[in-house]
Enzyme design. Structure first.
Site, PDB file in Angstrom:
ATOM      1  N   GLY A 183       3.508  -4.896  -3.298  1.00 22.26           N
ATOM      2  CA  GLY A 183       3.182  -4.120  -2.110  1.00 22.26           C
ATOM      3  C   GLY A 183       2.976  -5.016  -0.905  1.00 22.26           C
ATOM      4  N   CYS A 184       2.216  -4.535   0.069  1.00 23.79           N
ATOM      5  CA  CYS A 184       1.921  -5.324   1.273  1.00 23.79           C
ATOM      6  C   CYS A 184       1.334  -6.668   0.872  1.00 23.79           C
ATOM      7  CB  CYS A 184       0.939  -4.565   2.163  1.00 23.79           C
ATOM      8  SG  CYS A 184       0.355  -5.511   3.586  1.00 23.79           S
TER       9      CYS A 184
END
Length: 207
Positions: free
Chosen positions: A29-30
């Site tokens: 993810g981020c």
């Protein structure tokens, strides 16, 4: 917690040299969260965030192409095993699920044949295979460091930390590669890091 210039420089001077570490690259993810998460992990020496897994040359945050946000973890193989890093990755996401947006996909990028062998064995012990999960399993071809403002993102939100590194003469490149910055980034994100006990005793700051 207060830091002095001497503490910063001495902590980083004592850290393992990059020539003696191993590296591992993951996307979960981020990249801000994993950067802090791994920075707080025992045995991890340095972290940096960037882009990998795609074909576009010289990607940027605004022109990412087919790349994914990843964190590159530099670690002491005598203190933490690649298998331990994999365990952290696979407990941080559901390997049976994959987001559609390439930028935030889950990916494990093996850097060597040994890493791929450990990865395959790790999956097998959990009844999984590289072809049977949503997480992308690929060979790392190239890692592109992200822009400076993405590096040590959580630490950058604590002005007393950034002021201390600036006073110690650290620019953006030095901050990205600083072992202490990696650990403090985890601390700033709320992870359990006993950083006060690890600072040089002769010039220790107070919490």
């Amino acid at each position: 917690m207060t830091l002095t210039q001497t503490q910063i420089r001495e902590y980083d001077r004592r850290a393992m040299d990059s020539a003696e570490t191993a590296t591992a690259t993951f996307g979960i993810g981020c990249f801000w969260g994993p950067d802090a998460q791994f920075g707080a992990m025992d045995g991890v020496v340095r972290t940096r965030v960037g882009y990998a897994g795609g074909t576009k040359l010289d990607p940027t945050y605004r022109s990412l192409g087919d790349h994914t946000e990843v964190v590159q973890v530099e670690f002491d193989p005598d203190a933490v095993a690649y298998r331990d890093l994999l365990n952290r990755v696979f407990t941080s996401h559901n390997p049976q699920h994959q987001t559609k947006k390439t930028q935030y996909q889950s990916i494990v990028l093996a850097e060597t044949e040994d890493q791929r062998a450990v990865l395959d064995e790790f999956l097998a012990t959990r009844g999984l295979t590289a072809d049977g999960i949503g997480t992308r399993i690929e060979q790392l071809s190239r890692f592109y460091p992200a822009e400076d403002y993405h590096q040590k993102y959580k630490l950058r939100s604590v002005s007393s930390f950034t002021d201390a590194f600036e006073a110690a003469g650290y620019g953006d490149d030095e901050l990205r590669e600083s072992p202490l910055a990696a650990t403090l980034n985890g601390y700033a994100a709320g992870h359990d890091v006993a950083i006060a006990e690890e600072l040089p005793i002769s010039d220790r700051g107070t919490a």
